[in-house]
Design an enzyme around this catalytic site. Structure first.
Site, short mmCIF file in Angstrom:
data_model
loop_
_atom_site.label_atom_id
_atom_site.label_comp_id
_atom_site.label_asym_id
_atom_site.label_seq_id
_atom_site.Cartn_x
_atom_site.Cartn_y
_atom_site.Cartn_z
N PRO A 91 -6.55 28.39 -45.29
CA PRO A 91 -6.91 29.67 -46.22
C PRO A 91 -7.27 30.83 -45.78
O PRO A 91 -7.33 31.55 -46.92
CB PRO A 91 -7.86 28.87 -47.14
CG PRO A 91 -8.62 27.62 -46.25
CD PRO A 91 -7.14 27.19 -45.63
N GLU A 118 -13.32 20.99 -43.16
CA GLU A 118 -13.43 22.62 -44.06
C GLU A 118 -12.83 23.65 -42.97
O GLU A 118 -12.62 24.49 -43.01
CB GLU A 118 -14.79 23.50 -43.56
CG GLU A 118 -15.91 22.12 -44.56
CD GLU A 118 -16.16 22.42 -46.19
OE1 GLU A 118 -16.12 23.85 -46.11
OE2 GLU A 118 -15.36 21.59 -46.85
N ARG A 156 15.56 27.26 -46.77
CA ARG A 156 16.98 28.09 -47.36
C ARG A 156 17.41 29.21 -46.31
O ARG A 156 18.31 29.33 -47.19
CB ARG A 156 16.15 28.08 -48.90
CG ARG A 156 14.77 28.68 -48.79
CD ARG A 156 14.47 28.31 -50.70
NE ARG A 156 15.34 29.24 -51.69
CZ ARG A 156 15.85 29.91 -51.21
NH1 ARG A 156 15.37 31.12 -50.87
NH2 ARG A 156 16.53 30.27 -52.28
N ASP A 171 17.90 36.39 -54.41
CA ASP A 171 16.80 35.87 -55.11
C ASP A 171 15.71 37.54 -54.90
O ASP A 171 15.76 37.61 -54.20
CB ASP A 171 16.04 34.75 -53.59
CG ASP A 171 16.21 33.81 -54.39
OD1 ASP A 171 17.41 33.00 -54.47
OD2 ASP A 171 16.28 33.17 -52.66
CL1 6GU Z 1 -2.49 27.11 -45.24
N1 6GU Z 1 -4.50 25.49 -46.67
C1 6GU Z 1 -5.53 24.79 -47.16
N2 6GU Z 1 -6.51 24.04 -47.31
N3 6GU Z 1 -5.87 25.77 -48.56
C2 6GU Z 1 -4.75 26.71 -48.68
C3 6GU Z 1 -4.42 27.37 -48.05
C4 6GU Z 1 -3.98 26.83 -46.66
N4 6GU Z 1 -3.82 28.20 -48.40
C5 6GU Z 1 -3.74 28.53 -49.14
N5 6GU Z 1 -4.92 27.34 -49.63
#
Ligand code: 6GU
Length: 246
Positions: A91, A118, A156, A171
């Site tokens: 994330p 984590e 795609r 798109d």
């Molecule tokens: Cl790539 N991994 C995780 N665990 N949470 C996320 C993410 C990735 N992208 C947004 N939230």
């Protein structure tokens, strides 16, 4: 194109990879997508792949040994030409957008590493020369759904995967203008009292093209221009500017 996936849950990809678009592309030999089980590279009696963070804190981190061993095994496969661009799904990574998707689609090979717990020991990225990608500002319990998002968006754009090349080019978010598409209609002409706009059934292609451009511009304005997050231009931005994701 070749995509390897390093994951503790290879079975999560089964339905996804056999589904219509990707299933057809794999059968046609256009895409070669291979999940690899990270657990196979765990060592010790307990087949451990994760451990507690030094210095304390919640949760568990993926250990460097199994992840690096798995990626190196995948990369040394003589059936693949390139070692591949190694991407950790996490994330805190670089946000995925269509420009990045286009960049990834031009690669001969990707190695996607799904995080769990984590996150990753920091030496994994360093050792592998990996980059980090996130699919948005929210936290998933693992990188697998994010890897599927990346694969879907990238696949795609690979020539031959979509039946009709024009549909990828037209798109929302593709091309220089980054317009959101306007509304579209199919049959029936009337549904619960709602009629298809007259212009679309007029047969006047210049009028139709102009109407579509206007509708796309309006939809783009409503969304907050230039593919910014919803409401970004109509309200003061109270979101945190620092990324506070783990
Ligand atoms: Cl790539 N991994 C995780 N665990 N949470 C996320 C993410 C990735 N992208 C947004 N939230």
């Amino acid at each position: 194109m070749r995509i390897d996936i390093v994951t503790l849950f290879p079975e999560m990809f089964e339905g996804f990879l056999t589904g219509s678009l990707l299933g057809d592309a794999r059968e046609a030999g256009i895409l070669d997508v291979r999940p690899r089980n990270l657990r196979d590279f765990a060592t010790g009696r307990h087949r451990q792949v994760d451990d507690r963070p030094f210095g304390g804190g919640p949760g568990m981190l993926l250990m460097p040994g199994p992840v690096v061993a798995c990626v190196e095994a995948v990369q040394s496969d003589p059936s693949a030409a390139a070692p591949g661009r190694v991407i950790l799904l996490t994330p805190g990574g670089r946000p995925l957008d269509q420009a990045l998707v286009e960049e990834l689609a031009a690669e001969p090979r990707l190695v996607l590493v799904c995080g769990r717990y984590e996150g990753f020991d920091a030496r994994i990225r360093e050792t592998l020369g990996a980059e980090e990608i996130s699919i948005g500002d929210y936290v998933l319990s693992g990188g697998e759904p994010a890897a599927m998002v990346v694969i879907d968006a990238v696949a795609r754009l690979v020539p031959g995967v979509l039946g009709d090349e024009r549909s990828a080019r037209d798109d929302s978010f593709s091309g220089a203008e980054r317009l959101v598409e306007g509304p579209q209609y199919t049959r029936p002409r009337e549904f619960r009292g709602l009629e298809v706009p007259e212009v679309l059934t007029s047969g006047d292609h210049r009028r139709i093209a102009r109407w579509r451009r206007e509708q796309a511009a309006e939809a783009t304005r409503r969304r907050g221009s230039d593919a910014e997050p919803r409401g970004a231009t109509s309200q003061p931005d109270t979101r945190q500017t620092e990324r506070s994701m783990p």
